[in-house]
Design an enzyme around this catalytic site. Structure first.
Site, PDB file in Angstrom:
ATOM      1  N   ASN A   1       7.165  33.136  29.230  1.00 43.24           N
ATOM      2  CA  ASN A   1       5.769  32.929  29.603  1.00 43.24           C
ATOM      3  C   ASN A   1       5.304  31.489  29.428  1.00 43.24           C
ATOM      4  O   ASN A   1       4.159  31.176  29.717  1.00 43.24           O
ATOM      5  CB  ASN A   1       4.868  33.864  28.798  1.00 43.24           C
ATOM      6  CG  ASN A   1       5.124  35.312  29.160  1.00 43.24           C
ATOM      7  OD1 ASN A   1       5.400  35.632  30.300  1.00 43.24           O
ATOM      8  ND2 ASN A   1       5.051  36.182  28.171  1.00 43.24           N
TER       9      ASN A   1
ATOM     10  N   LYS B   1       5.301  27.169  29.785  1.00 47.23           N
ATOM     11  CA  LYS B   1       5.358  26.135  30.817  1.00 47.23           C
ATOM     12  C   LYS B   1       6.698  25.415  30.719  1.00 47.23           C
ATOM     13  O   LYS B   1       7.173  25.122  29.634  1.00 47.23           O
ATOM     14  CB  LYS B   1       4.215  25.150  30.557  1.00 47.23           C
ATOM     15  CG  LYS B   1       4.215  23.913  31.417  1.00 47.23           C
ATOM     16  CD  LYS B   1       3.159  22.939  30.901  1.00 47.23           C
ATOM     17  CE  LYS B   1       3.184  21.605  31.581  1.00 47.23           C
ATOM     18  NZ  LYS B   1       4.471  21.005  31.800  1.00 47.23           N
TER      19      LYS B   1
ATOM     20  N   LYS C   1       9.668  26.073  33.069  1.00 39.02           N
ATOM     21  CA  LYS C   1      10.852  26.684  33.695  1.00 39.02           C
ATOM     22  C   LYS C   1      11.298  25.897  34.925  1.00 39.02           C
ATOM     23  O   LYS C   1      12.475  25.561  35.064  1.00 39.02           O
ATOM     24  CB  LYS C   1      10.557  28.149  34.040  1.00 39.02           C
ATOM     25  CG  LYS C   1      10.286  29.009  32.798  1.00 39.02           C
ATOM     26  CD  LYS C   1       9.886  30.421  33.135  1.00 39.02           C
ATOM     27  CE  LYS C   1       8.519  30.557  33.760  1.00 39.02           C
ATOM     28  NZ  LYS C   1       7.390  30.241  32.876  1.00 39.02           N
ATOM     29  N   THR C   2      10.354  25.593  35.796  1.00 38.84           N
ATOM     30  CA  THR C   2      10.690  24.787  36.983  1.00 38.84           C
ATOM     31  C   THR C   2      11.122  23.392  36.552  1.00 38.84           C
ATOM     32  O   THR C   2      12.101  22.850  37.073  1.00 38.84           O
ATOM     33  CB  THR C   2       9.493  24.723  37.944  1.00 38.84           C
ATOM     34  OG1 THR C   2       9.223  26.046  38.420  1.00 38.84           O
ATOM     35  CG2 THR C   2       9.764  23.800  39.118  1.00 38.84           C
ATOM     36  N   THR C   3      10.416  22.822  35.593  1.00 41.39           N
ATOM     37  CA  THR C   3      10.752  21.482  35.108  1.00 41.39           C
ATOM     38  C   THR C   3      12.179  21.444  34.573  1.00 41.39           C
ATOM     39  O   THR C   3      12.924  20.498  34.848  1.00 41.39           O
ATOM     40  CB  THR C   3       9.747  21.048  34.027  1.00 41.39           C
ATOM     41  OG1 THR C   3       8.424  21.141  34.561  1.00 41.39           O
ATOM     42  CG2 THR C   3      10.015  19.638  33.552  1.00 41.39           C
TER      43      THR C   3
ATOM     44  N   ARG D   1      20.174  15.940  36.960  1.00 38.30           N
ATOM     45  CA  ARG D   1      21.417  15.594  36.256  1.00 38.30           C
ATOM     46  C   ARG D   1      22.616  15.791  37.192  1.00 38.30           C
ATOM     47  O   ARG D   1      23.496  14.940  37.280  1.00 38.30           O
ATOM     48  CB  ARG D   1      21.575  16.456  35.007  1.00 38.30           C
ATOM     49  CG  ARG D   1      22.903  16.222  34.289  1.00 38.30           C
ATOM     50  CD  ARG D   1      23.063  17.136  33.105  1.00 38.30           C
ATOM     51  NE  ARG D   1      22.175  16.707  32.039  1.00 38.30           N
ATOM     52  CZ  ARG D   1      21.823  17.481  31.021  1.00 38.30           C
ATOM     53  NH1 ARG D   1      22.258  18.722  30.935  1.00 38.30           N
ATOM     54  NH2 ARG D   1      21.029  17.014  30.077  1.00 38.30           N
TER      55      ARG D   1
ATOM     56  N   PHE E   1      -2.733  33.469  45.712  1.00 40.49           N
ATOM     57  CA  PHE E   1      -1.849  34.205  44.815  1.00 40.49           C
ATOM     58  C   PHE E   1      -1.587  35.599  45.377  1.00 40.49           C
ATOM     59  O   PHE E   1      -2.417  36.167  46.085  1.00 40.49           O
ATOM     60  CB  PHE E   1      -2.474  34.329  43.421  1.00 40.49           C
ATOM     61  CG  PHE E   1      -2.514  33.023  42.682  1.00 40.49           C
ATOM     62  CD1 PHE E   1      -1.347  32.436  42.208  1.00 40.49           C
ATOM     63  CD2 PHE E   1      -3.722  32.376  42.462  1.00 40.49           C
ATOM     64  CE1 PHE E   1      -1.376  31.236  41.532  1.00 40.49           C
ATOM     65  CE2 PHE E   1      -3.753  31.174  41.778  1.00 40.49           C
ATOM     66  CZ  PHE E   1      -2.589  30.606  41.308  1.00 40.49           C
TER      67      PHE E   1
ATOM     68  N   TRP F   1      -1.733  38.583  44.247  1.00 42.75           N
ATOM     69  CA  TRP F   1      -2.721  39.641  43.982  1.00 42.75           C
ATOM     70  C   TRP F   1      -4.008  39.478  44.782  1.00 42.75           C
ATOM     71  O   TRP F   1      -4.829  40.384  44.820  1.00 42.75           O
ATOM     72  CB  TRP F   1      -3.015  39.764  42.489  1.00 42.75           C
ATOM     73  CG  TRP F   1      -3.546  38.508  41.867  1.00 42.75           C
ATOM     74  CD1 TRP F   1      -4.845  38.094  41.788  1.00 42.75           C
ATOM     75  CD2 TRP F   1      -2.783  37.481  41.232  1.00 42.75           C
ATOM     76  NE1 TRP F   1      -4.942  36.880  41.170  1.00 42.75           N
ATOM     77  CE2 TRP F   1      -3.688  36.480  40.808  1.00 42.75           C
ATOM     78  CE3 TRP F   1      -1.419  37.308  40.979  1.00 42.75           C
ATOM     79  CZ2 TRP F   1      -3.280  35.334  40.146  1.00 42.75           C
ATOM     80  CZ3 TRP F   1      -1.029  36.168  40.313  1.00 42.75           C
ATOM     81  CH2 TRP F   1      -1.943  35.200  39.914  1.00 42.75           C
TER      82      TRP F   1
ATOM     83  N   GLU G   1      11.266  30.323  40.880  1.00 49.07           N
ATOM     84  CA  GLU G   1      10.280  31.409  40.875  1.00 49.07           C
ATOM     85  C   GLU G   1      10.772  32.650  41.619  1.00 49.07           C
ATOM     86  O   GLU G   1       9.989  33.455  42.118  1.00 49.07           O
ATOM     87  CB  GLU G   1       8.925  30.929  41.417  1.00 49.07           C
ATOM     88  CG  GLU G   1       7.756  31.793  41.007  1.00 49.07           C
ATOM     89  CD  GLU G   1       7.685  32.100  39.518  1.00 49.07           C
ATOM     90  OE1 GLU G   1       7.657  33.291  39.152  1.00 49.07           O
ATOM     91  OE2 GLU G   1       7.663  31.154  38.703  1.00 49.07           O
TER      92      GLU G   1
END
Length: 176
Positions: A13, A15, A17-19, A27, A69, A71, A108
């Site tokens: 949960n 901040k 993951k993409t980074t 790399r 989004f 939803w 994602e």
């Protein structure tokens, strides 16, 4: 002997993951690997896209039309989104079967799975049967067990503290 590619998952949960996946991609690109990133459920402009555009062997692909989004979507918009996701998945299938890159990042993808837009069992099977050299990176919250089972790395990023909790909105260049 050809290098064996592994499967990485960045979940949780928090901040980053993409980074983390972009960092791994940079790399790899720095070692002259061809990196292909497919972003799911993302259509807004982000800072990392600007720098990736300057790298000769790091591509980012987005197949979705800009929309709100998940939803907030009506049934017609959800149908259009499914069509866009299906187009992205055909592209992913080609990369997995052809092996024409060294690293494939599915950013994602867990969100697409969580919204029932991608079947995790089908995806896991395709990843398990990819070209052997291909490194695969998956990001997003709530990783299904079938994906954990095929993964070699699973890293969980969880928030301890976040400025959003104090009412500080996303900041340009930091969260976008």
């Amino acid at each position: 002997m050809e290098r064996k590619g592994l499967v990485h998952v960045y979940t949780g949960n928090g901040k980053g993951k993409t980074t983390a996946s972009v960092g791994l991609g940079i790399r790899a690109a720095g070692r002259e690997f061809k990196v292909v990133m497919v972003q799911f459920l993302k259509s807004s402009d982000t800072g990392e896209l600007k720098i990736i555009e300057q790298l000769p062997n790091f591509e980012v692909h987005r197949f979705e039309r800009p929309r709100g989004f998940f939803w907030t979507l009506d049934e017609n918009e959800k149908k259009e989104l499914q069509e866009d996701i299906d187009t992205a998945l055909r592209f992913v299938d080609e990369r997995l079967s052809k092996g024409d890159c060294d690293m494939l990042i599915l950013d994602e993808i867990m969100g697409a799975i969580g919204n029932n837009l991608v079947d995790p069992n089908v995806l896991a099977s395709k990843i398990a049967n990819r070209k052997e050299h291909l490194e695969v990176v998956l990001t997003g919250r709530n990783v299904p067990e079938v994906i954990k089972e095929i993964a070699d790395y699973v890293s969980e990023i969880n928030p301890i503290k976040h400025p959003f909790d104090k009412g500080i909105p996303a900041r340009r260049g930091i969260e976008d």
